[in-house]
Design an enzyme around this catalytic site. Structure first.
Site, PDB file in Angstrom:
ATOM      1  N   HIS A  54       0.852  -1.190   0.000  1.00  0.00           N
ATOM      2  CA  HIS A  54       0.000   0.000   0.000  1.00  0.00           C
ATOM      3  C   HIS A  54       0.889   1.241   0.000  1.00  0.00           C
ATOM      4  CE1 HIS A  54      -3.247   2.686   0.546  1.00  0.00           C
ATOM      5  NE2 HIS A  54      -2.718   3.164   1.649  1.00  0.00           N
ATOM      6  N   ASP A  56       1.164   5.011  -0.319  1.00  0.00           N
ATOM      7  CA  ASP A  56       0.505   6.310  -0.280  1.00  0.00           C
ATOM      8  C   ASP A  56       1.188   7.303  -1.205  1.00  0.00           C
ATOM      9  OD1 ASP A  56      -1.566   5.962   1.708  1.00  0.00           O
ATOM     10  OD2 ASP A  56       0.070   5.628   3.121  1.00  0.00           O
ATOM     11  N   ASP A 178      -7.494   1.574   1.944  1.00  0.00           N
ATOM     12  CA  ASP A 178      -7.146   2.471   3.044  1.00  0.00           C
ATOM     13  C   ASP A 178      -8.099   3.641   3.259  1.00  0.00           C
ATOM     14  OD1 ASP A 178      -5.563   3.153   5.223  1.00  0.00           O
ATOM     15  OD2 ASP A 178      -4.256   4.456   4.052  1.00  0.00           O
TER      16      ASP A 178
END
Lengths: 1004, 1004
Positions: A54, A56, A178
């Site tokens: 993940h 960002d 998320d």
């Protein structure tokens, strides 16, 4: 599906002008898609390991810092390493798989790759070993993001994927693991983008518990039950273990779990224990899901920087867990992907339950309602919305002027970044927020160049003629009433571009130093000008370097659709013709501002509004500023949770009033164009309430800050509108600027909610609009926002919006900073606008709801002004050298249809999206289907062909084949995509809320 | 070079029986070696980036924890990931290079690889992109390690390299970057192993400064100036920046330096700064080296776990730094290896200075003399030395019995691990030390099986006869006088194996419960037995579970070379024939123990020795126990440095005496075989001093511990021998058990030393022996140790050895624990032996020096006893069922020649090493060259062929071609390796200190 008029046949070859691919369609079918999925074992619990990272697109570090992996003291995270090492590891073992999500990062990386490496990556993609999911530029937030920007950023991500990797990279799975809550509109968008399934992790903890208990972790989510039906429905799966690897099985360099030690002679040999633990975990998860398949996420934030570690251990895990099958273990582990999991679940052919509401607000625990971020960093949220406006203008002008895409790309990317769930949300660190602004600003400046070129070209008196560039200045600081051109030039031109698909009138406001100006329209007609003093509060803003104390206002009337009109403005030496009356000694009868349609009554002591009269119907409405005291805590235990960038947690139930009811300072100004009252609420809150003469709404221009914290109390400021409407606990908020969601106080549609945070737990995201309705009186009150905010209706007849927050504690969800924005050594000042509509139908019978939708569009796609200084050029000279008015459209679209997208696309094509902006039943007339003739749309060019595409423009609509799912209590419906309804004409019919996407070829 | 006797011609084919390779010799020359080196740029400063990872074979974590990467809370280090990810990255770009050092890890990793991956790795090696340097099982310590074990572990590393990777993996560079000081013997060994150069990082900080200033960072190191000449000389290079990447350029996942950010649009774009910094660094380093080449280490401890990071950034660094050449930058960066650097330096054809001493002791700063580790963990150091003895016995017996290697491999590996510079050094964490012991013990038990099989086979009455295994017990706890067989059996057999190449007599000591035993040799002759009480101190050892209070002693006389003799022992019921006289009331005239040759005079009050009389020459010698108080510090600043596992830093100049001179307890025992005095020095120090009747030395068996620390003072215990020899500050210590090094107090041969630590700075490693000499009187005093220790001679006539340490503070060099060894809840007890020789020549005219060398060999390769319980088997029955005496040799070797190695080798061959154990001039007779006839050596088999190999047995000696170097002030000599001096016979001539290595084929 391609549709051709006889005329168009000329330009098209043998019938198939499909997209430019790296592989033939047949190849695609053969080599990618579900066919590449790993084999599963019927009768066993198939555990689909999904290796993922993940990443960002900015959060604790900037996008580039994350990409390059610098600033490891902040976070050890470098996406270039993730992609590199993952690809290496995939090449080492054909069983291994990985899913890649954020195209912003993939694209950065791709540019560094050799052609040889690119081919290897393509092979991995074609064989399903590297699967793209999500695939947008970033994993966008779902509360604050506007659907226009969401669609844009998916489109741009898909476009780049296609360029890099070809057809096999087309994502089938939406991966929103998320974002802090999930909107129904996103479900609808995902469906229309052609996705087969949606996976996410964050939902209300009570909801999750309930879903696990009732085995409803997977379901069909209807994204548009009223309007679009099944084409907006999507199979949705709630992840079991957040998006992390099972406890003890994070083999990442960022983790500390034990690797698999399979040397039996080692003192640390741990295979039996590891295998047992893993099997136990799988069996446990398996209880909560309905098929013989479970998805186990093997990843986390910025995992796989050293993919060697992850894969080496997963290889062993799979080997040793599956070896237990010979001893009767029912667990079969395999490398897989969300698509392959989805396909396996689909193959089970079960009947699924249905959800029609959304997943807001998100609460991770009883005192942690993630409703603060709806409002965090209000200035960033505003800038982002401005970015969208600017991008649309830039796209349209580039398309209309026949420019290529180069001027657009930076802003496309920047806006993609801004949608990220730690960007527009305001949940990033301060330095990262600064970098987002830097990126957005820089890319807007690049687009400014394109706009300049386009307007220059379009304003040439003859199409073939080359004229000097106009040197347009966008005056991006007009939000603080500052603009060099209007202030310092004695002669200048204001070019007002209207990005709407129908004519619009717009009140132009410009800060000026002079006291008298003449404004001439292209016909030379002098416009009515009203000079207004600026609100005194704005003059003291430390960031403002303007000397202007006055604003010039004029009405740019009936601006052409997708077109502009230029106004010639000259500073006059004569003494100001005072056109604005200043009312300082207010008598009761003076305490009204308004126009013929709408009037606002003011309290003659405080200057605050007391009622709104719309079409003669008087609604008592007051408006106040208040603040919640933020809970101060160090997050030791849930009860000590602080209000922070994510979480809103007031320490007291009732907000504290800011409005000084006894000793207020206010001034009323009335003129030919606008009437307004300048209110000074206290030392750090001020407001102008105004009504333009030919408008249907009241404008509240508030300015808040620096919020004082010398009492060591964080404060969350709201603007509250109170009326006597009987609303019965119900209110409405928009989802990402589109469909309205019905909200009910202290209530969730799918479970019995227990609210330990009665304020924060009733907050919902307001992307553009919040409404209440008195069903009995058939009256509505709507407040439109100029940016995303959190809002609620905590008492009947009330609406509140959180407009600014300044906090002293971190809420311990990762950002590690208190949301204590500063500028010039003190707290940041936020300035913004609410637009209030109140009443029922207008004089034309249009509902307030429909009318407010139209207003939303007008504010979102507000006309953009560009200024150019002229030096000793008379109006006549100017008029002769430039075309001062241009329309991009042959004829205006109906009011309920908007060109959502018009932009240059690849290979000289254009991308076009049309949208119906109303919902079914919202208005008796305007909610009806509308047919638009594409051939009659555009002025500068004619259509050669138009191919209808899926929403993301990465696939012809005719080729979209989504998986079918059986739904509880309903006959199974096919999810067949809409075929172009009109096959032999250029007419396009749009139902309520429908968006249709075309790649068009045009002839200039 | 192959040499054949006519007899041998039979067995050999067409003349070439070269080693089994993956590639032809010609191929090797063409595809690997210096030919694969990258191109450099004449006229520029060529910066050889050497990507490397320093992977400790155990330190803070165990070997397996490091390999697998577990226990990340202790250290984030996983070698499996390093090798995986490095290979991935090398495959991605043919320019990239990497050097791999520790074969222990490579071998673990190799076993996990697919054949496909193995082939890729071989290709990388063949093309020079993955270069093996060092290549031993571990990077051995140079102070405590014995040359026999060093050679073994290189041989085993090389052997595995060859099996895995073939000829191109043969290392050319010795890479000792971390060991804490460097011995001259290692330089000699490296030369003989065929290495072309030696690189290291750690040398005295004053020395380094001096070498930088005088540009003598690179030189020719003569490893054996007196004995072996140029074949023991090696080009040596001192690394500039420890072994780390330049500050700011560690791109590793364990580092926090900024990556290269080369996106000009990024806010963090840093290429210009990075390039400038790097060029500055290179120019700085370049000043201190003499050629146009510098070596820049790009790595550190356990770097490259995520090689993607390292290489991606180095690629960019190279690209951008070299791009500056167009602007006139003189720096040319390239991926390289130490070999390629070496070749470039060699090509410069300069003349180099020479060094003939060593690099001990190592000081990293003025109060940090790394001389504590010479003695740290004395029990581990002893166990390691026992491991070597056991391994040699196991090897020899396996070879003599024709067993294959399988029983040996574990112990070969374990001993390789033990040589590591954080294993034998005692500088590892306690848990790691425990794991080393576990590994060593377990592997000895495996070898015990091989020994059992071999002895069973060799003791079969007829060679073809299969007999039941003997169930030999090695009684590894004899060091605490504990052995189940001897204690509990009424009849048992003791098989005493002699690993020396000549006959030896050995006093066997066995703990027993009975009071009377008969011991019969193979002829049935009853041996003299002496029963002795154990020293009372040993009885209270908490780890000892034996009930024995007595030891049985007999002399196993003239044990055959590489052979054994069994003794039949029976417990007698008759009352003990008291053969030992206990002298408890000591009169002065009783206070002497000894034999005809050597007598020890004791103080009749204290029982401590006062003089040694050897061949009638009386030397006043006293021996005392003392301790240094350890400096207690928290290492804030150099002056606060604590004494720790690495560093020895006494807090007071003079040690504190332990010996109680007024109220000592001691008992003298005298018998037919041995006379000894049992001393109780204080509550935690005791000692037995003994002289065997037919020995030439005095034995001091000390027992120290638990060292009390209730006074919060760490203590470092020494045994000090004081004499009246006039030694003029000079003493001698051995280098790794071979050549003697002359030491002079407060002096270094190559620079003016400033000693702020006058004790620790004069400590040197004593691997087996420390000596002083009175030149005038021609008298010597030598103390031999049973393990490595630190020692010195701080005053004339004195010798001291540090025998135990217990410390309360960490010295902050990484281990992070105070060296406070515990067992059974209290400090550890160490028991060990010093052997003292004193005098001049013996009765045969043999020098004491030569005699002590012979004793060193006898103690190192001490006969090993194996015990087997018999059940109701009479001597006659036993004698008839077993061969009770065996000699592996046809005839004994001369006393100055020893079989250093005899072990099973690959494909049925044997590995044989012969060594001359004396130095030139050490003894008028024994120092002469000796010729040995290989054909006459071994009893069980005859030689078919023998190929002389380089010392590491990985290359025929004839094929060793080392680089030539020009030396200052000397005619250039060629470094031609010795050709087999005898080409047509099996005679092998050995000069002083010479070792010759052969792979032999034999016929049984």
């Amino acid at each position: 599906m391609l549709f051709l008029t006889p005329l168009l046949l000329l330009a098209i070859g043998s019938g198939s002008a499909g997209p430019i691919n790296n592989c033939e369609e047949e190849d695609v079918a053969a080599t990618c898609g579900f066919e590449t999925c790993p084999q599963t074992e019927p009768g066993l619990l198939n555990v689909h390991l999904v290796p993922h990272s993940h990443d960002d697109v900015g959060w604790l570090k900037t996008v580039d810092q994350y990409y390059y992996g610098s600033k490891t003291n902040i976070q050890r995270a470098g996406v270039q390493y993730i992609l590199n090492s993952v690809v290496n590891e995939l090449l080492n073992n054909p069983e291994r798989r990985f899913v890649q999500v954020e195209t912003a990062f993939l694209w950065k990386w791709w540019q560094d790759l050799s052609e040889r490496k690119r081919n290897l990556v393509r092979q991995l993609v074609n064989s399903g070993r590297l699967e793209i999911i999500g695939g947008a530029w970033s994993m966008n937030d779902e509360a604050a993001a506007h659907y226009q920007s969401v669609i844009d950023q998916f489109t741009w991500g898909f476009r780049k994927l296609d360029e890099m990797l070809g057809n096999c990279s087309r994502p089938r799975v939406a991966w929103q693991i998320d974002p802090f809550g999930h909107s129904r509109e996103m479900a609808s968008i995902f469906s229309q983008l052609g996705f087969d399934g949606l996976f996410f992790a964050r939902l209300d903890f009570q909801d999750k518990k309930h879903r696990l208990e009732t085995k409803t972790t997977e379901f069909i989510w209807r994204g548009s039950p009223r309007n679009l039906g099944d084409k907006a429905s999507i199979f949705t799966s709630v992840l079991y273990n957040h998006y992390s690897a099972p406890s003890g099985f994070c083999f990442d360099v960022l983790c500390n779990d034990e690797p698999i030690i399979d040397n039996k002679r080692s003192g640390d040999y741990n295979v039996p224990r590891k295998v047992d633990d893993f099997i136990k975990f799988c069996n446990e998860q398996g209880q909560y899901y309905r098929t013989d398949h479970i998805l186990v996420t093997m990843g986390d934030d910025f995992n796989y920087q050293d993919a060697t570690m992850n894969f080496k251990n997963m290889d062993k895990l799979i080997k040793y867990v599956n070896a237990k099958q010979t001893e009767g273990s029912p667990v079969n582990v395999l490398y897989s992907t969300p698509s392959c999991y989805l396909k396996a679940v689909n193959d089970a052919n079960l009947t699924w339950s249905v959800k029609e509401d959304d997943f807001f607000p998100y609460a991770s625990s009883s005192h942690s309602y993630w409703t603060g971020y709806f409002s965090s960093r209000p200035t960033s949220k505003y800038f982002e919305r401005q970015g969208n406006n600017y991008l649309q203008v830039c796209k349209q002008l580039s398309a209309l002027a026949g420019l290529d895409e180069t001027g657009l790309e930076d802003l496309r990317e920047a806006m993609g970044i801004m949608q990220h769930h730690d960007a527009i949300t305001g949940t990033e660190k301060q330095k990262v927020a600064d970098d987002y602004s830097r990126i957005l600003y820089a890319s807007m400046k690049v687009c400014e160049g394109a706009i300049n070129e386009a307007v220059s070209k379009l304003s040439a008196p003859h199409p073939q003629m080359t004229v000097a560039p106009l040197e347009l200045d966008s005056c991006l600081l007009l939000n603080v009433s500052q603009c060099t051109v209007s202030e310092l030039s004695s002669i200048f031109v204001v070019t007002v571009y209207n990005p709407l698909s129908h004519p619009v009138s717009h009140y132009v406001r410009l800060p000026v130093l002079g006291s008298s100006y003449s404004v001439l329209d292209p016909t030379g007609e002098e416009q009515v000008v009203q000079m207004l003093p600026l609100h005194p509060a704005i003059l003291t803003l430390p960031e403002r370097i303007s000397k202007a104390t006055m604003e010039l206002v004029f009405r740019a009337k009936d601006l052409p659709p997708l077109g502009f009109r230029s106004y010639y403005i000259r500073r006059e030496n004569e003494v100001a013709k005072e056109k604005t009356e200043e009312v300082s000694e207010v008598r009761e009868e003076d305490a009204v501002i308004g126009n013929e349609r709408i009037q606002v009554e003011l309290d003659d002591i405080t200057g605050m509004i007391t009622a709104v009269i719309n079409n003669g119907v008087r609604l008592p409405v007051t408006q106040d500023f208040l603040y919640y005291k933020a809970y101060a805590g160090h997050n030791f235990g849930e009860k000590n949770r602080a209000s922070g960038a994510y979480v809103f947690r007031p320490s007291e139930h009732d907000p504290t009033s800011i409005t000084n009811n006894t000793n207020s300072v206010f001034t009323i100004y009335k003129g030919e164009l606008v009437e307004e009252v300048h209110q000074q609420i206290n030392s750090w809150v001020s407001q102008t309430v105004r009504v333009y003469k030919q408008e249907n709404h009241v404008e509240f221009e508030w300015m808040v800050g620096p919020i004082p914290t010398d009492d060591s109390v964080g404060k969350e400021v709201i603007s509250r509108f109170s009326s006597d409407l009987a609303t019965d606990g119900v209110f409405y908020t928009d989802a990402n600027g589109r469909e309205m969601m019905k909200r009910r106080l202290n209530y969730r549609p799918t479970w019995e909610v227990q609210l330990e945070e009665p304020i924060a737990g009733n907050y919902y995201p307001v992307t553009t609009r919040i409404m209440i309705r008195d069903e009995e009186k058939s009256l509505e009150l709507a407040v439109l926002t100029d940016r995303a905010q959190g809002g609620s209706s905590l008492h009947d007849g009330e609406l509140e919006l959180m407009i600014h927050r300044r906090l002293l504690y971190d809420d311990s969800f990762g950002v590690g900073e208190a949301l204590n924005e500063k500028a010039f050594g003190t707290g940041v000042v936020a300035r913004g606008t609410h637009w209030l509509m109140a009443g029922s139908r207008n004089e034309n019978g249009m509902t307030l709801s429909a009318e407010s939708r139209e207003l939303v569009q007008r504010k979102l796609l507000s006309p953009r002004v560009f200024l150019s200084t002229l030096h000793d050029v008379s109006f006549e000279q100017w008029k002769n050298s430039r075309t001062m008015e241009f329309s991009g459209m042959k004829e205006a679209l109906p009011i309920n249809v908007q060109i959502l997208t018009l932009e240059p696309w690849k290979n000289g094509t254009l991308l076009l999206r049309l949208e119906h902006i109303l919902e079914k039943g919202e208005d008796p007339q305007l909610s009806k289907s509308v047919t638009v003739d594409l051939q009659k749309l555009f002025a500068p060019f004619s259509l050669l062909s138009a191919e209808e595409m899926s929403l993301g423009a990465n696939q012809p609509l005719s080729e979209v084949h989504r998986l079918s799912w059986r739904i509880e209590h309903e006959r199974r419906k096919s999810h067949k995509s809409r075929q172009a309804t009109v096959q032999d004409s250029s007419g396009v019919t749009l139902g309520p809320m429908e968006i249709r996407t075309f790649i068009i070829r045009v002839k200039w």
